[in-house]
Design a protein around this motif. Structure first.
Motif, PDB file in Angstrom:
ATOM      1  N   HIS A  78       0.845  -1.194   0.000  1.00 43.14           N
ATOM      2  CA  HIS A  78       0.000   0.000   0.000  1.00 43.14           C
ATOM      3  C   HIS A  78       0.876   1.238   0.000  1.00 43.14           C
ATOM      4  CE1 HIS A  78      -2.632   3.146   1.657  1.00 43.14           C
ATOM      5  NE2 HIS A  78      -3.655   2.411   1.262  1.00 43.14           N
ATOM      6  N   ARG A  80       0.392   5.336   0.416  1.00 41.43           N
ATOM      7  CA  ARG A  80      -0.640   6.265   0.878  1.00 41.43           C
ATOM      8  C   ARG A  80      -0.467   7.663   0.289  1.00 41.43           C
ATOM      9  NH1 ARG A  80      -1.621   9.173   6.642  1.00 41.43           N
ATOM     10  NH2 ARG A  80      -3.827   9.696   6.331  1.00 41.43           N
ATOM     11  N   HIS A  94      -1.345   2.583   6.235  1.00 44.82           N
ATOM     12  CA  HIS A  94      -1.957   1.297   5.894  1.00 44.82           C
ATOM     13  C   HIS A  94      -0.834   0.301   5.589  1.00 44.82           C
ATOM     14  CE1 HIS A  94      -5.846   3.371   4.216  1.00 44.82           C
ATOM     15  NE2 HIS A  94      -5.138   4.255   4.928  1.00 44.82           N
ATOM     16  N   HIS A 105      -6.874   0.442   2.072  1.00 42.86           N
ATOM     17  CA  HIS A 105      -8.008   1.074   1.380  1.00 42.86           C
ATOM     18  C   HIS A 105      -7.494   2.119   0.400  1.00 42.86           C
ATOM     19  CE1 HIS A 105     -11.409   4.285   1.883  1.00 42.86           C
ATOM     20  NE2 HIS A 105     -11.704   3.519   0.856  1.00 42.86           N
ATOM     21  N   ASN A 106      -8.177   2.268  -0.723  1.00 43.88           N
ATOM     22  CA  ASN A 106      -7.918   3.350  -1.670  1.00 43.88           C
ATOM     23  C   ASN A 106      -9.208   4.125  -1.873  1.00 43.88           C
ATOM     24  OD1 ASN A 106      -7.167   5.082  -3.731  1.00 43.88           O
ATOM     25  ND2 ASN A 106      -7.496   3.537  -5.314  1.00 43.88           N
ATOM     26  N   THR A 108     -11.729   7.799  -0.265  1.00 42.14           N
ATOM     27  CA  THR A 108     -12.065   8.740   0.801  1.00 42.14           C
ATOM     28  C   THR A 108     -13.546   8.606   1.109  1.00 42.14           C
ATOM     29  OG1 THR A 108     -10.385  10.304   0.034  1.00 42.14           O
ATOM     30  CG2 THR A 108     -12.107  11.171   1.472  1.00 42.14           C
ATOM     31  N   THR A 131      -8.319   7.959  10.477  1.00 39.25           N
ATOM     32  CA  THR A 131      -8.722   7.811   9.084  1.00 39.25           C
ATOM     33  C   THR A 131     -10.085   7.157   8.926  1.00 39.25           C
ATOM     34  OG1 THR A 131      -7.690   5.635   8.814  1.00 39.25           O
ATOM     35  CG2 THR A 131      -6.317   7.568   8.371  1.00 39.25           C
ATOM     36  N   SER A 133     -10.464   5.059   6.637  1.00 37.20           N
ATOM     37  CA  SER A 133     -10.104   3.686   6.290  1.00 37.20           C
ATOM     38  C   SER A 133     -10.114   2.774   7.507  1.00 37.20           C
ATOM     39  CB  SER A 133      -8.717   3.665   5.641  1.00 37.20           C
ATOM     40  OG  SER A 133      -8.663   4.526   4.529  1.00 37.20           O
ATOM     41  N   TYR A 136     -13.705   1.993   8.324  1.00 37.68           N
ATOM     42  CA  TYR A 136     -14.204   1.013   7.354  1.00 37.68           C
ATOM     43  C   TYR A 136     -13.773  -0.391   7.777  1.00 37.68           C
ATOM     44  CZ  TYR A 136     -14.352  -0.849   2.422  1.00 37.68           C
ATOM     45  OH  TYR A 136     -14.565  -1.553   1.266  1.00 37.68           O
ATOM     46  N   ALA A 172     -10.539  -1.875  -1.667  1.00 37.95           N
ATOM     47  CA  ALA A 172      -9.761  -2.304  -0.501  1.00 37.95           C
ATOM     48  C   ALA A 172      -9.199  -3.699  -0.726  1.00 37.95           C
ATOM     49  CB  ALA A 172     -10.634  -2.298   0.756  1.00 37.95           C
TER      50      ALA A 172
END
Length: 270
Positions: A78, A80, A94, A105-106, A108, A131, A133, A136, A172
């Motif tokens: 990953h 960022r 990440h 995760h990619n 927003t 974040t 992310s 999530y 993700a």
């Protein structure tokens, strides 16, 4: 927003090997923009994932070269590019690793307060960073804790988030000791004018496809059976588009794939 790469191999391999020289060159060129931290997670010999990460750029951090040379049966990488306003620090880097599960995760997901309101009080209290992310990821772990298999938990959370955040990229990667889960849920997502302005002078030198199809995810299979996943901008031949609005589970043991289409609901196996 970020760049993603992962592989599942029948034998031990490394991210460097699976990227190939041209892919590694383009990934490092992407790291000039996506320089707000890097992370690697891998699974070796049926063990739980291990992780390395840093808040520094992969271009300048010697630890990145060591990580992508680490042998594993499966691994994810990953890079960022921090969402505007979110701190660049280790807690926000990440992938995240909790209870044998890693997540990168990619995208927003905003507003943050709306996303946080979907979490249980216990999950909110356990957050280490700031974040979207990590929130999530926490939502998926809540469903796993309640007994859902990882694929089902991921699909349920992605569908729920899509209802609340219709334009967010939910792309993700999740890696456990048994499988790699790939979320390709970004059909309504696009780089904004503000995002492009943040690229500054780097915008004209980024690899082909980076800006035009930023949120697309692709896959390819090598002659030895290795399956690789990548964001656009990672060079190389043989890439095929992943199904849009889908969640794919790849078993580490045999690289078999199970694909759930998010709309309409459907299931296919290969």
């Amino acid at each position: 927003m970020c760049r993603l790469f992962a592989f599942v191999s029948p034998s031990r391999s490394t991210a460097r090997r699976e990227l190939h020289p041209d892919g590694l060159d383009s990934l490092l060129s992407l790291a000039r923009l996506h320089g707000d931290g890097w992370g690697w997670a891998g699974v070796d010999d049926d063990s739980a994932p291990t992780m390395r990460r840093s808040p520094h750029s992969a271009v300048t951090d010697a630890g990145f070269a060591s990580a992508i040379d680490t042998p594993a049966h499966a691994a994810l990488v990953h890079l960022r590019w921090a969402t505007a306003g979110l701190p660049v620090n280790l807690d926000n880097a990440h992938p995240f690793l909790v209870d044998g599960l890693t997540f990168g995760h990619n995208g927003t997901i905003t507003p943050l307060d709306d996303l946080r309101s979907l979490l249980s009080p216990a999950s909110v209290a356990a957050l280490k960073g700031t974040t979207d992310s990590e929130m999530y990821f926490a939502l998926i772990r809540e469903q796993v804790t309640q007994g859902l298999p990882l694929l089902d938990a991921t699909v349920q959370v992605v569908r729920r988030l899509r209802e609340h955040f219709p334009y967010a990229s939910l792309n993700a990667l999740l890696l456990s000791g048994e499988q790699l889960i790939v979320v390709h849920a970004s059909a309504t997502s696009a780089l904004t004018a503000h995002d492009i302005s943040r690229m500054g002078p780097l915008a004209d030198d980024l690899p082909s496809g980076h800006n035009e199809d930023y949120f697309a995810l692709r896959w390819r299979q090598s002659p030895d059976g290795t399956v690789a996943i990548s964001s656009t901008g990672v060079a190389g031949d043989g890439w095929q588009a992943l199904p849009a609005e889908s969640v794919t589970a790849i078993r580490l043991a045999d690289r078999s794939r199970e694909i759930v289409e998010l709309t309409p609901t459907a299931l296919s196996r290969s």
